[in-house]
Write a protein that holds these residues in place. Structure first.
Motif, PDB file in Angstrom:
ATOM      1  N   ALA A 232       0.807  -1.226   0.000  1.00 11.72           N
ATOM      2  CA  ALA A 232       0.000   0.000   0.000  1.00 11.72           C
ATOM      3  C   ALA A 232       0.837   1.271   0.000  1.00 11.72           C
ATOM      4  N   SER A 233       2.136   1.165   0.278  1.00 10.85           N
ATOM      5  CA  SER A 233       2.973   2.360   0.410  1.00 10.85           C
ATOM      6  C   SER A 233       4.345   2.096  -0.192  1.00 10.85           C
ATOM      7  N   GLU A 234       5.101   3.167  -0.367  1.00  7.02           N
ATOM      8  CA  GLU A 234       6.466   3.011  -0.881  1.00  7.02           C
ATOM      9  C   GLU A 234       7.314   2.208   0.095  1.00  7.02           C
ATOM     10  N   ALA A 235       7.066   2.371   1.393  1.00  5.89           N
ATOM     11  CA  ALA A 235       7.814   1.591   2.387  1.00  5.89           C
ATOM     12  C   ALA A 235       7.543   0.096   2.216  1.00  5.89           C
ATOM     13  N   HIS A 236       6.279  -0.261   1.985  1.00  9.00           N
ATOM     14  CA  HIS A 236       5.955  -1.669   1.728  1.00  9.00           C
ATOM     15  C   HIS A 236       6.706  -2.179   0.502  1.00  9.00           C
ATOM     16  N   VAL A 237       6.707  -1.386  -0.557  1.00 10.29           N
ATOM     17  CA  VAL A 237       7.351  -1.797  -1.809  1.00 10.29           C
ATOM     18  C   VAL A 237       8.850  -1.952  -1.603  1.00 10.29           C
ATOM     19  N   ASN A 238       9.459  -1.027  -0.901  1.00 11.90           N
ATOM     20  CA  ASN A 238      10.898  -1.123  -0.637  1.00 11.90           C
ATOM     21  C   ASN A 238      11.226  -2.404   0.128  1.00 11.90           C
ATOM     22  N   GLU A 239      10.375  -2.724   1.091  1.00  9.40           N
ATOM     23  CA  GLU A 239      10.555  -3.956   1.867  1.00  9.40           C
ATOM     24  C   GLU A 239      10.436  -5.178   0.956  1.00  9.40           C
ATOM     25  N   SER A 240       9.446  -5.165   0.072  1.00 10.97           N
ATOM     26  CA  SER A 240       9.244  -6.286  -0.847  1.00 10.97           C
ATOM     27  C   SER A 240      10.422  -6.431  -1.804  1.00 10.97           C
ATOM     28  N   HIS A 241      10.897  -5.302  -2.312  1.00 10.54           N
ATOM     29  CA  HIS A 241      12.036  -5.334  -3.236  1.00 10.54           C
ATOM     30  C   HIS A 241      13.284  -5.850  -2.544  1.00 10.54           C
ATOM     31  N   GLU A 242      13.482  -5.448  -1.313  1.00  9.40           N
ATOM     32  CA  GLU A 242      14.682  -5.853  -0.580  1.00  9.40           C
ATOM     33  C   GLU A 242      14.750  -7.356  -0.351  1.00  9.40           C
ATOM     34  N   VAL A 243      13.588  -8.015  -0.208  1.00  8.08           N
ATOM     35  CA  VAL A 243      13.615  -9.466  -0.009  1.00  8.08           C
ATOM     36  C   VAL A 243      13.606 -10.229  -1.327  1.00  8.08           C
ATOM     37  N   GLY A 244      13.544  -9.511  -2.457  1.00 10.89           N
ATOM     38  CA  GLY A 244      13.683 -10.160  -3.754  1.00 10.89           C
ATOM     39  C   GLY A 244      12.422 -10.340  -4.566  1.00 10.89           C
ATOM     40  N   GLU A 255       0.380   5.012  -5.341  1.00  8.55           N
ATOM     41  CA  GLU A 255       1.732   5.182  -4.785  1.00  8.55           C
ATOM     42  C   GLU A 255       2.506   3.867  -4.823  1.00  8.55           C
ATOM     43  N   ALA A 256       1.877   2.779  -4.387  1.00  7.33           N
ATOM     44  CA  ALA A 256       2.551   1.483  -4.361  1.00  7.33           C
ATOM     45  C   ALA A 256       2.815   0.963  -5.769  1.00  7.33           C
ATOM     46  N   ALA A 257       1.877   1.170  -6.677  1.00  2.89           N
ATOM     47  CA  ALA A 257       2.080   0.729  -8.060  1.00  2.89           C
ATOM     48  C   ALA A 257       3.221   1.498  -8.712  1.00  2.89           C
ATOM     49  N   ASP A 258       3.264   2.807  -8.502  1.00  2.00           N
ATOM     50  CA  ASP A 258       4.352   3.629  -9.049  1.00  2.00           C
ATOM     51  C   ASP A 258       5.701   3.172  -8.500  1.00  2.00           C
ATOM     52  N   ALA A 259       5.757   2.935  -7.192  1.00  2.00           N
ATOM     53  CA  ALA A 259       7.014   2.516  -6.562  1.00  2.00           C
ATOM     54  C   ALA A 259       7.446   1.143  -7.067  1.00  2.00           C
ATOM     55  N   SER A 260       6.484   0.235  -7.248  1.00  2.00           N
ATOM     56  CA  SER A 260       6.799  -1.099  -7.775  1.00  2.00           C
ATOM     57  C   SER A 260       7.375  -0.990  -9.182  1.00  2.00           C
ATOM     58  N   HIS A 261       6.790  -0.121  -9.994  1.00  2.00           N
ATOM     59  CA  HIS A 261       7.270   0.095 -11.357  1.00  2.00           C
ATOM     60  C   HIS A 261       8.707   0.616 -11.350  1.00  2.00           C
ATOM     61  N   ARG A 262       8.975   1.573 -10.475  1.00  2.00           N
ATOM     62  CA  ARG A 262      10.340   2.119 -10.401  1.00  2.00           C
ATOM     63  C   ARG A 262      11.342   1.058  -9.977  1.00  2.00           C
ATOM     64  N   ARG A 263      10.903   0.126  -9.149  1.00  2.08           N
ATOM     65  CA  ARG A 263      11.786  -0.939  -8.665  1.00  2.08           C
ATOM     66  C   ARG A 263      11.910  -2.100  -9.658  1.00  2.08           C
ATOM     67  N   GLY A 264      11.211  -2.015 -10.790  1.00  2.27           N
ATOM     68  CA  GLY A 264      11.306  -3.062 -11.795  1.00  2.27           C
ATOM     69  C   GLY A 264      10.456  -4.280 -11.508  1.00  2.27           C
ATOM     70  N   MET A 265       9.512  -4.162 -10.579  1.00  2.00           N
ATOM     71  CA  MET A 265       8.609  -5.271 -10.277  1.00  2.00           C
ATOM     72  C   MET A 265       7.408  -5.236 -11.227  1.00  2.00           C
ATOM     73  N   GLN A 266       6.965  -6.393 -11.659  1.00  2.00           N
ATOM     74  CA  GLN A 266       5.812  -6.497 -12.551  1.00  2.00           C
ATOM     75  C   GLN A 266       4.527  -6.322 -11.741  1.00  2.00           C
ATOM     76  N   VAL A 267       3.736  -5.335 -12.101  1.00  2.00           N
ATOM     77  CA  VAL A 267       2.510  -5.035 -11.345  1.00  2.00           C
ATOM     78  C   VAL A 267       1.373  -5.928 -11.840  1.00  2.00           C
ATOM     79  N   LEU A 268       0.850  -6.728 -10.941  1.00  2.00           N
ATOM     80  CA  LEU A 268      -0.243  -7.660 -11.232  1.00  2.00           C
ATOM     81  C   LEU A 268      -1.515  -7.160 -10.560  1.00  2.00           C
ATOM     82  N   MET A 269      -2.578  -7.079 -11.341  1.00  2.00           N
ATOM     83  CA  MET A 269      -3.875  -6.662 -10.802  1.00  2.00           C
ATOM     84  C   MET A 269      -4.950  -7.672 -11.192  1.00  2.00           C
TER      85      MET A 269
END
Length: 378
Positions: A232-244, A255-269
């Motif tokens: 739900a937040s950039e902090a959540h996304v950063n945590e998710s990215h850090e664990v791989g 906010e979370a979708a934008d942050a996921s995109h910046r981190r190179g994660m594929q956004v699934l809806m």
């Protein structure tokens, strides 16, 4: 096998022509019709790749069709498989819950039975779709890590998602919606719901972070793709990215979708989100993320038939940047590549002949025929 007179949905264009299959693999593509009399006439329909589903808990419904009803495993698996194929899904990751938000929940009871049914039916060629396993790890539970350790070496395991459905955050920022959902699901009184809510918060405080770190480490060690869930937040996304995490399942905010995109994660809806015109939980609409070019993958989630419908609805929406090939990629190429399946998801020479013939009636698309590895399965 030759399929003639179709609109071929290729990676970047739609071409009128024909296609041939040899030994379950696409052998040749032509932008002209075939003159061979044995060719199958597609009657001008779209020929697209078979769809790849990364997250459906549909199997649950067949093992427990009603509360306290325990359905035989073979019948449940067969019915589920039939629904996948008649929805156009030729590769499916069956999402199995590990850990549960409530002791005695049917997911815990059915865990081993569902896994055994998937493995047995797949190994013995009983399925029309190809079934793999997606372990949905409910982090706020004391049994989750131990169960995952038992299951991590399954050869059918293709994806792991890290989930936390505790109240007041992620999917359930709204406590009102949380209470409505779980009171209805478990038939709880107000007093029982208050107790349940307290218990879930205590479990989350104790287990969520240790389980997240331990399970993610095992996934990285074993080369298993990781998906976040309901960030739900950039902090959540950063945590998710850090664990791989490589996939962001159902981010609940822009906010979370934008942050996921910046981190190179594929956004699934969720495809139901597209069909219904919004989230049933009050979270961000998938169509809004499409307009912002933040949508990479669609999942049918709880309604398999939504996947094909949603892809064509995306293609029909004006000014969102998704033509038919890009919209079809949301349910074919993108999910396949996200979990390393490079042999399917596109119509190209040398790729698996997992194919759908799709037609339309009054702007409503429907399946006419399905092939998996060149064999008619619907």
């Amino acid at each position: 096998m030759i399929i003639n007179n179709v609109r071929l949905v290729l990676e970047n264009e739609v071409v009128n022509g024909s296609l041939s299959v040899v030994d379950g693999v696409i052998n040749a593509i032509a932008d002209t019709p075939s003159s061979l009399p044995q060719a199958i006439d597609g009657a001008g329909g779209w020929l697209m790749p078979g769809m790849v589903e990364l997250h459906t808990d549909n199997l649950d419904k067949f093992f427990t069709p009603r509360p306290k009803v325990d359905w035989p495993a073979h019948s449940a698996m067969s019915s589920h498989d039939a629904l996948m194929i008649t929805s156009g899904i030729t590769t499916v990751l069956d999402a199995i819950g590990v850990g549960d938000v409530r002791d005695g929940g049917h997911r815990m009871e059915n865990l081993q039975k569902m896994i055994e049914a998937i493995r047995y039916s797949q190994q013995h060629g009983l399925n029309r779709a190809e079934h793999r396993i997606h372990l949905r790890c409910e982090l706020p539970h004391d049994s989750t890590l131990a169960l995952f350790e038992q299951l991590q070496s399954l050869p059918e395991l293709a994806l792991v998602s890290l989930m936390d459905h505790s109240p007041g955050q992620r999917q359930y920022v709204s406590l009102e919606k949380y209470r409505i959902y779980f009171k209805g699901k478990y038939g709880l009184s107000d007093e029982e719901m208050a107790t349940f809510e307290r218990e879930q918060l205590q479990l989350a405080s104790r287990w969520s972070q240790p389980n997240r770190q331990a399970i993610a480490a095992l996934c990285r060690q074993n080369g298993i793709p990781i998906a976040s869930h309901d960030d739900a937040s950039e902090a959540h996304v950063n945590e998710s990215h850090e664990v791989g995490s490589v996939i962001a399942e159902f981010p609940t905010t822009v906010e979370a979708a934008d942050a996921s995109h910046r981190r190179g994660m594929q956004v699934l809806m969720g495809a139901p989100n597209i069909v219904r015109g919004g989230s049933h939980s009050g979270n961000v609409a998938a169509a809004e993320l499409a307009t912002r070019q933040r949508l990479d993958i669609l999942s049918s989630d709880y309604y398999p038939a939504s996947l094909l419908d949603a892809a064509f609805r995306i293609a029909q929406q004006p000014d969102n940047g998704y033509d038919i090939p890009a919209a079809i990629a949301l349910v074919t190429r993108n999910p396949a590549r996200a979990i390393g399946l490079e042999d399917r998801g596109v119509i190209a020479e040398g790729k698996r002949a997992d194919l759908l013939l799709v037609k339309a009636h009054r702007q409503q698309v429907y399946l006419d025929r399905v092939w998996r590895q060149g064999r008619v399965v619907y």
